[in-house]
Design a protein around this motif. Structure first.
Motif, PDB file in Angstrom:
ATOM      1  N   MET A  68       0.841  -1.208   0.000  1.00  0.00           N
ATOM      2  CA  MET A  68       0.000   0.000   0.000  1.00  0.00           C
ATOM      3  C   MET A  68       0.875   1.257   0.000  1.00  0.00           C
ATOM      4  O   MET A  68       0.580   2.218  -0.711  1.00  0.00           O
ATOM      5  CB  MET A  68      -0.947   0.001   1.208  1.00  0.00           C
ATOM      6  CG  MET A  68      -1.979  -1.131   1.182  1.00  0.00           C
ATOM      7  SD  MET A  68      -2.923  -1.250  -0.338  1.00  0.00           S
ATOM      8  CE  MET A  68      -3.950   0.189  -0.206  1.00  0.00           C
ATOM      9  N   ALA A  69       1.952   1.246   0.773  1.00  0.00           N
ATOM     10  CA  ALA A  69       2.872   2.384   0.797  1.00  0.00           C
ATOM     11  C   ALA A  69       3.494   2.578  -0.583  1.00  0.00           C
ATOM     12  O   ALA A  69       3.637   3.709  -1.059  1.00  0.00           O
ATOM     13  CB  ALA A  69       3.964   2.169   1.851  1.00  0.00           C
ATOM     14  N   ASP A 100       7.506   6.006  -6.440  1.00  0.00           N
ATOM     15  CA  ASP A 100       8.908   6.416  -6.593  1.00  0.00           C
ATOM     16  C   ASP A 100       9.822   5.766  -5.557  1.00  0.00           C
ATOM     17  O   ASP A 100      11.043   5.808  -5.701  1.00  0.00           O
ATOM     18  CB  ASP A 100       9.029   7.939  -6.502  1.00  0.00           C
ATOM     19  CG  ASP A 100       8.499   8.627  -7.751  1.00  0.00           C
ATOM     20  OD1 ASP A 100       8.288   7.927  -8.758  1.00  0.00           O
ATOM     21  OD2 ASP A 100       8.316   9.865  -7.717  1.00  0.00           O
ATOM     22  N   LEU A 101       9.227   5.143  -4.528  1.00  0.00           N
ATOM     23  CA  LEU A 101      10.025   4.442  -3.522  1.00  0.00           C
ATOM     24  C   LEU A 101      10.913   3.373  -4.155  1.00  0.00           C
ATOM     25  O   LEU A 101      11.979   3.062  -3.627  1.00  0.00           O
ATOM     26  CB  LEU A 101       9.116   3.780  -2.476  1.00  0.00           C
ATOM     27  CG  LEU A 101       8.456   4.678  -1.449  1.00  0.00           C
ATOM     28  CD1 LEU A 101       7.488   3.879  -0.576  1.00  0.00           C
ATOM     29  CD2 LEU A 101       9.491   5.366  -0.574  1.00  0.00           C
ATOM     30  N   VAL A 102      10.469   2.815  -5.266  1.00  0.00           N
ATOM     31  CA  VAL A 102      11.229   1.756  -5.916  1.00  0.00           C
ATOM     32  C   VAL A 102      12.614   2.241  -6.348  1.00  0.00           C
ATOM     33  O   VAL A 102      13.561   1.463  -6.409  1.00  0.00           O
ATOM     34  CB  VAL A 102      10.433   1.140  -7.102  1.00  0.00           C
ATOM     35  CG1 VAL A 102      10.498   2.019  -8.332  1.00  0.00           C
ATOM     36  CG2 VAL A 102      10.905  -0.259  -7.412  1.00  0.00           C
ATOM     37  N   VAL A 137      10.524  -9.737  -7.147  1.00  0.00           N
ATOM     38  CA  VAL A 137       9.692  -8.555  -7.401  1.00  0.00           C
ATOM     39  C   VAL A 137       9.017  -8.102  -6.100  1.00  0.00           C
ATOM     40  O   VAL A 137       8.946  -6.899  -5.818  1.00  0.00           O
ATOM     41  CB  VAL A 137       8.657  -8.821  -8.517  1.00  0.00           C
ATOM     42  CG1 VAL A 137       7.620  -7.716  -8.593  1.00  0.00           C
ATOM     43  CG2 VAL A 137       9.369  -8.985  -9.861  1.00  0.00           C
ATOM     44  N   THR A 138       8.560  -9.060  -5.305  1.00  0.00           N
ATOM     45  CA  THR A 138       7.953  -8.707  -4.016  1.00  0.00           C
ATOM     46  C   THR A 138       8.967  -7.992  -3.129  1.00  0.00           C
ATOM     47  O   THR A 138       8.643  -6.994  -2.474  1.00  0.00           O
ATOM     48  CB  THR A 138       7.397  -9.963  -3.309  1.00  0.00           C
ATOM     49  OG1 THR A 138       6.436 -10.587  -4.162  1.00  0.00           O
ATOM     50  CG2 THR A 138       6.757  -9.609  -1.978  1.00  0.00           C
ATOM     51  N   GLN A 139      10.208  -8.479  -3.125  1.00  0.00           N
ATOM     52  CA  GLN A 139      11.252  -7.810  -2.347  1.00  0.00           C
ATOM     53  C   GLN A 139      11.512  -6.401  -2.872  1.00  0.00           C
ATOM     54  O   GLN A 139      11.685  -5.458  -2.087  1.00  0.00           O
ATOM     55  CB  GLN A 139      12.557  -8.614  -2.384  1.00  0.00           C
ATOM     56  CG  GLN A 139      12.490  -9.902  -1.606  1.00  0.00           C
ATOM     57  CD  GLN A 139      13.784 -10.665  -1.656  1.00  0.00           C
ATOM     58  OE1 GLN A 139      14.538 -10.637  -0.706  1.00  0.00           O
ATOM     59  NE2 GLN A 139      14.049 -11.342  -2.766  1.00  0.00           N
ATOM     60  N   LEU A 140      11.510  -6.243  -4.178  1.00  0.00           N
ATOM     61  CA  LEU A 140      11.743  -4.932  -4.786  1.00  0.00           C
ATOM     62  C   LEU A 140      10.636  -3.954  -4.423  1.00  0.00           C
ATOM     63  O   LEU A 140      10.893  -2.834  -3.983  1.00  0.00           O
ATOM     64  CB  LEU A 140      11.836  -5.063  -6.311  1.00  0.00           C
ATOM     65  CG  LEU A 140      11.937  -3.761  -7.101  1.00  0.00           C
ATOM     66  CD1 LEU A 140      13.261  -3.069  -6.804  1.00  0.00           C
ATOM     67  CD2 LEU A 140      11.788  -4.031  -8.587  1.00  0.00           C
ATOM     68  N   VAL A 141       9.402  -4.379  -4.578  1.00  0.00           N
ATOM     69  CA  VAL A 141       8.259  -3.495  -4.367  1.00  0.00           C
ATOM     70  C   VAL A 141       8.067  -3.172  -2.884  1.00  0.00           C
ATOM     71  O   VAL A 141       7.761  -2.040  -2.526  1.00  0.00           O
ATOM     72  CB  VAL A 141       6.980  -4.123  -4.975  1.00  0.00           C
ATOM     73  CG1 VAL A 141       5.749  -3.319  -4.631  1.00  0.00           C
ATOM     74  CG2 VAL A 141       7.119  -4.243  -6.487  1.00  0.00           C
ATOM     75  N   THR A 142       8.274  -4.180  -2.022  1.00  0.00           N
ATOM     76  CA  THR A 142       8.020  -3.968  -0.598  1.00  0.00           C
ATOM     77  C   THR A 142       9.240  -3.466   0.166  1.00  0.00           C
ATOM     78  O   THR A 142       9.112  -2.986   1.287  1.00  0.00           O
ATOM     79  CB  THR A 142       7.555  -5.274   0.079  1.00  0.00           C
ATOM     80  OG1 THR A 142       8.597  -6.252  -0.028  1.00  0.00           O
ATOM     81  CG2 THR A 142       6.267  -5.778  -0.524  1.00  0.00           C
ATOM     82  N   GLY A 143      10.417  -3.606  -0.427  1.00  0.00           N
ATOM     83  CA  GLY A 143      11.635  -3.233   0.288  1.00  0.00           C
ATOM     84  C   GLY A 143      12.013  -4.250   1.353  1.00  0.00           C
ATOM     85  O   GLY A 143      12.822  -3.965   2.234  1.00  0.00           O
TER      86      GLY A 143
END
Length: 186
Positions: free
Chosen positions: A47-48, A54-56, A128-134
């Motif tokens: 959600m964040a 742009d967090l990515v 991808v989950t690691q990338l998107v969620t950090g």
């Protein structure tokens, strides 16, 4: 015949249950780094991300093949055993997947291709989950090592099935084909 089908059905359900446990443990290992699994964290981070895509750009990403593998290999030569966990762990974690896929989908002609593709896709899903969620680092080397692990699992499975045929006394497809072709020439 009916009893045999029920037995196969029970075995299949058992394999599915063990597969679900495997995926749960793999998720715990990759996304949660061994901590308790909390999908609420994933949801909150997604959600964040959706609110601030742009967090990515602030995430650590490795898109250079063999970069981390080379770094880990060099660290191993310096006797830093922690790096072996990264190299070997990425492979070992996906070996069971290479066994589950042919068991659950049927060991057919293109099982090796299915294992390669599904190992790559599952690994890509985690990356991808690691990338998107950090919740980790997107690393192309992890994709390669995970896919290799899945394929090694498939090779182990194939060898085990071959050994089973030899030990149980069944003939392999190659032997049967050779015998049938010899009989047709007689």
């Amino acid at each position: 015949m009916k009893h045999n089908n029920q037995k196969k059905s029970k075995h299949y359900i058992l394999w599915i249950a063990v597969f679900i446990i495997y995926v749960y443990l793999l998720t715990k290992l990759i996304l949660f780094k061994g901590s308790p699994v909390d999908f609420g964290i994933v949801k909150d981070r997604l959600m964040a991300f959706l609110q601030q895509p742009d967090l990515v750009h602030n995430r650590t990403v490795n898109l250079t093949p063999f970069q981390e593998i080379s770094r880990d290999w060099n660290s191993l030569s310096l006797h830093r055993p922690g790096t072996a966990i990264h190299l070997v762990g990425n492979i070992l974690a996906f070996i069971p997947l290479g066994i589950f896929i042919p068991v659950l989908t049927g060991n057919k002609l293109f099982s090796g291709v299915k294992v390669l593709l599904l190992s790559l896709l599952l690994s890509l899903g985690y990356e991808v989950t690691q990338l998107v969620t950090g919740m980790g680092i997107f690393d192309v080397d992890d994709l390669m090592l995970n896919t290799l692990g899945g394929f090694i699992g498939y090779i182990v499975f194939t060898m085990a099935m071959g050994m089973k045929k030899v030990l149980v006394g069944g003939e392999s497809r190659v032997t049967t084909k050779k015998l049938n072709s010899k009989e047709s020439h007689v």
